[in-house]
Design an enzyme around this catalytic site. Structure first.
Site, PDB file in Angstrom:
ATOM      1  N   ASN A  11      -3.926   8.887  -5.687  1.00 43.59           N
ATOM      2  CA  ASN A  11      -3.734   7.712  -6.586  1.00 43.59           C
ATOM      3  C   ASN A  11      -3.717   6.466  -5.533  1.00 43.59           C
ATOM      4  O   ASN A  11      -2.705   6.350  -4.572  1.00 43.59           O
ATOM      5  CB  ASN A  11      -2.449   7.680  -7.331  1.00 43.59           C
ATOM      6  CG  ASN A  11      -2.452   6.601  -8.200  1.00 43.59           C
ATOM      7  OD1 ASN A  11      -2.788   5.432  -7.757  1.00 43.59           O
ATOM      8  ND2 ASN A  11      -1.830   6.590  -9.246  1.00 43.59           N
ATOM      9  N   ASP A  71       5.807  13.014  -7.291  1.00 45.66           N
ATOM     10  CA  ASP A  71       5.661  12.964  -8.566  1.00 45.66           C
ATOM     11  C   ASP A  71       6.535  11.938  -9.367  1.00 45.66           C
ATOM     12  O   ASP A  71       7.583  11.978  -9.213  1.00 45.66           O
ATOM     13  CB  ASP A  71       5.705  14.206  -9.333  1.00 45.66           C
ATOM     14  CG  ASP A  71       4.600  14.405 -10.327  1.00 45.66           C
ATOM     15  OD1 ASP A  71       3.710  14.151 -10.326  1.00 45.66           O
ATOM     16  OD2 ASP A  71       5.071  14.985 -11.444  1.00 45.66           O
ATOM     17  N   TYR A 154       2.211   2.019 -15.899  1.00 49.54           N
ATOM     18  CA  TYR A 154       3.124   1.416 -16.952  1.00 49.54           C
ATOM     19  C   TYR A 154       3.798   0.065 -16.325  1.00 49.54           C
ATOM     20  O   TYR A 154       4.681  -0.468 -17.518  1.00 49.54           O
ATOM     21  CB  TYR A 154       4.323   2.547 -17.513  1.00 49.54           C
ATOM     22  CG  TYR A 154       3.493   3.604 -17.899  1.00 49.54           C
ATOM     23  CD1 TYR A 154       3.262   3.595 -19.482  1.00 49.54           C
ATOM     24  CD2 TYR A 154       3.547   4.828 -17.480  1.00 49.54           C
ATOM     25  CE1 TYR A 154       2.741   4.874 -20.002  1.00 49.54           C
ATOM     26  CE2 TYR A 154       2.811   5.867 -17.740  1.00 49.54           C
ATOM     27  CZ  TYR A 154       2.579   5.954 -18.934  1.00 49.54           C
ATOM     28  OH  TYR A 154       2.000   6.944 -19.531  1.00 49.54           O
ATOM     29  N   ASP A 155       3.762  -0.570 -15.261  1.00 43.55           N
ATOM     30  CA  ASP A 155       4.264  -1.760 -14.833  1.00 43.55           C
ATOM     31  C   ASP A 155       4.374  -2.867 -15.795  1.00 43.55           C
ATOM     32  O   ASP A 155       5.446  -3.502 -15.820  1.00 43.55           O
ATOM     33  CB  ASP A 155       3.705  -2.029 -13.303  1.00 43.55           C
ATOM     34  CG  ASP A 155       3.991  -1.081 -12.365  1.00 43.55           C
ATOM     35  OD1 ASP A 155       4.966  -0.361 -12.543  1.00 43.55           O
ATOM     36  OD2 ASP A 155       3.571  -1.195 -11.250  1.00 43.55           O
ATOM     37  N   LYS A 175       8.434  -5.512  -5.932  1.00 46.77           N
ATOM     38  CA  LYS A 175       8.343  -4.317  -6.531  1.00 46.77           C
ATOM     39  C   LYS A 175       8.783  -3.343  -5.557  1.00 46.77           C
ATOM     40  O   LYS A 175       9.556  -2.278  -5.695  1.00 46.77           O
ATOM     41  CB  LYS A 175       7.071  -3.846  -7.176  1.00 46.77           C
ATOM     42  CG  LYS A 175       7.116  -2.420  -7.884  1.00 46.77           C
ATOM     43  CD  LYS A 175       5.804  -1.949  -8.269  1.00 46.77           C
ATOM     44  CE  LYS A 175       6.018  -0.459  -8.697  1.00 46.77           C
ATOM     45  NZ  LYS A 175       4.572   0.209  -9.042  1.00 46.77           N
ATOM     46  N   ARG A 181      10.201   4.499  -6.327  1.00 46.08           N
ATOM     47  CA  ARG A 181       9.264   5.166  -5.154  1.00 46.08           C
ATOM     48  C   ARG A 181       9.892   4.701  -3.806  1.00 46.08           C
ATOM     49  O   ARG A 181      10.146   5.439  -3.102  1.00 46.08           O
ATOM     50  CB  ARG A 181       7.834   4.327  -5.364  1.00 46.08           C
ATOM     51  CG  ARG A 181       6.843   5.137  -4.153  1.00 46.08           C
ATOM     52  CD  ARG A 181       5.418   4.762  -4.522  1.00 46.08           C
ATOM     53  NE  ARG A 181       4.922   5.633  -5.860  1.00 46.08           N
ATOM     54  CZ  ARG A 181       4.850   5.156  -7.031  1.00 46.08           C
ATOM     55  NH1 ARG A 181       4.980   4.009  -7.209  1.00 46.08           N
ATOM     56  NH2 ARG A 181       4.741   5.963  -7.917  1.00 46.08           N
TER      57      ARG A 181
HETATM   58  P1  ITT Z   1      -1.152  11.885  -7.332  1.00 51.50           P
HETATM   59  O1  ITT Z   1      -0.723  13.029  -8.207  1.00 51.50           O
HETATM   60  O2  ITT Z   1      -2.331  12.312  -6.820  1.00 51.50           O
HETATM   61  O3  ITT Z   1      -0.111  11.452  -6.567  1.00 51.50           O
HETATM   62  P2  ITT Z   1      -1.095  10.748 -10.083  1.00 51.50           P
HETATM   63  O4  ITT Z   1      -1.438   9.229 -10.574  1.00 51.50           O
HETATM   64  O5  ITT Z   1      -1.606  11.731 -10.612  1.00 51.50           O
HETATM   65  O6  ITT Z   1      -1.341  10.800  -8.496  1.00 51.50           O
HETATM   66  P3  ITT Z   1       1.316  11.266 -11.017  1.00 51.50           P
HETATM   67  O7  ITT Z   1       1.103  12.944 -11.393  1.00 51.50           O
HETATM   68  O8  ITT Z   1       2.746  10.931 -10.283  1.00 51.50           O
HETATM   69  O9  ITT Z   1       0.493  10.547  -9.894  1.00 51.50           O
HETATM   70  O10 ITT Z   1       1.179  10.323 -12.485  1.00 51.50           O
HETATM   71  C1  ITT Z   1       2.381   9.414 -12.694  1.00 51.50           C
HETATM   72  C2  ITT Z   1       1.687   8.530 -13.650  1.00 51.50           C
HETATM   73  O11 ITT Z   1       2.792   7.765 -13.938  1.00 51.50           O
HETATM   74  C3  ITT Z   1       0.714   7.470 -12.905  1.00 51.50           C
HETATM   75  O12 ITT Z   1      -0.790   7.948 -13.342  1.00 51.50           O
HETATM   76  C4  ITT Z   1       1.007   6.236 -13.840  1.00 51.50           C
HETATM   77  O13 ITT Z   1       0.406   6.169 -15.006  1.00 51.50           O
HETATM   78  C5  ITT Z   1       2.453   6.288 -13.904  1.00 51.50           C
HETATM   79  N1  ITT Z   1       3.220   5.664 -12.868  1.00 51.50           N
HETATM   80  C6  ITT Z   1       3.522   6.394 -11.763  1.00 51.50           C
HETATM   81  N2  ITT Z   1       4.032   5.496 -10.681  1.00 51.50           N
HETATM   82  C7  ITT Z   1       4.214   4.305 -11.403  1.00 51.50           C
HETATM   83  C8  ITT Z   1       4.667   3.170 -10.892  1.00 51.50           C
HETATM   84  O14 ITT Z   1       5.208   2.839  -9.766  1.00 51.50           O
HETATM   85  N3  ITT Z   1       4.591   2.047 -12.060  1.00 51.50           N
HETATM   86  C9  ITT Z   1       3.766   2.284 -13.148  1.00 51.50           C
HETATM   87  N4  ITT Z   1       3.532   3.453 -13.397  1.00 51.50           N
HETATM   88  C10 ITT Z   1       3.666   4.468 -12.531  1.00 51.50           C
END
Ligand code: ITT
Length: 201
Positions: A11, A71, A154-155, A175, A181
């Site tokens: 991501n 995650d 979801y920010d 942020k 994070r």
């Molecule tokens: P990787 O697994 O490759 O790291 P991913 O996008 O699949 O990337 P996640 O499984 O952790 O990552 O997914 C978490 C989801 O939650 C992500 O797609 C966003 O929709 C949301 N998310 C994660 N961190 C966020 C943040 O800091 N602010 C807002 N939404 C967030």
């Protein structure tokens, strides 16, 4: 010589934030999906912890290098912690942020209790199987309509406690100063410093 560490996320938003947070550690050369092949990992875990371990250990095993993964989930109180570990595919496969946000707002329409938290679980894995885990939480509430142009996911819906702006209305530096994070990754800093000075060899 700098120690190579893999940032095991596909991501680009997450990678950008992680580098803004940990990119200053002297002696670490970060490798990302832009310059190293990351394994395909099915996120089949039932918890953020399980999925973070799956991603970090697979990347460390496949690359032969230390790997950091995380995650993250949005846990909404009145929904019993949903979307949580299913945050990325809440509205179906494909990681459509807008569809996820619309689904969440629909589920919360009329709800008075808007409390929620972001939770990040970070895992550092070495190729020999050793792992370290840390958690970071940011508590806040879900607003009625998306606001702001920064950040991702979801920010635009999330206002941290003590703030009036959504995370998407805050500058990236703002942020990153307070985020889930940041808290999870900052806890990894001492371990990365140990790695750099050879204390984990
Ligand atoms: P990787 O697994 O490759 O790291 P991913 O996008 O699949 O990337 P996640 O499984 O952790 O990552 O997914 C978490 C989801 O939650 C992500 O797609 C966003 O929709 C949301 N998310 C994660 N961190 C966020 C943040 O800091 N602010 C807002 N939404 C967030």
């Amino acid at each position: 010589m700098a120690r190579k560490v893999v940032l095991a996320s596909k991501n680009p938003y997450k990678v950008g934030e992680a580098l803004a947070i940990l990119g200053d550690i002297p002696g670490v050369e970060w490798l990302t999906f832009r310059n190293i092949a990351l394994p395909e990992v099915e996120e089949i875990g039932e918890t953020l912890e399980d999925n973070a371990i799956l991603k970090a250990t697979a990347a460390a095993r496949e690359t032969g290098l230390p790997a950091l993964a995380e995650d993250t989930g949005l846990e909404v109180e009145v929904l019993g912690g949903v979307p949580g570990v299913r945050s990325a595919r809440f509205a179906g496969e494909g990681k459509d942020y807008r569809a996820n946000n619309e689904k969440l707002l629909k589920l919360l329409s009329g709800a008075m209790d808007r409390r929620a938290r972001f939770r990040t679980v970070a895992v550092l894995a070495l190729p020999d199987g050793r792992t370290w885990m840390a958690e970071g939480v940011l508590a806040g509430r879900i607003v009625d309509t998306p606001r702001g142009k920064y950040g991702f996911g979801y920010d635009p819906l999330f206002v941290p406690n003590g703030e009036v702006r959504t995370l998407a209305e805050m500058l990236p530096t703002e942020k990153n100063a307070i985020s889930h994070r940041r808290r999870a990754l900052e806890a990894m800093r001492p371990i990365l410093l140990d790695l750099v000075r050879g204390a984990l060899d």
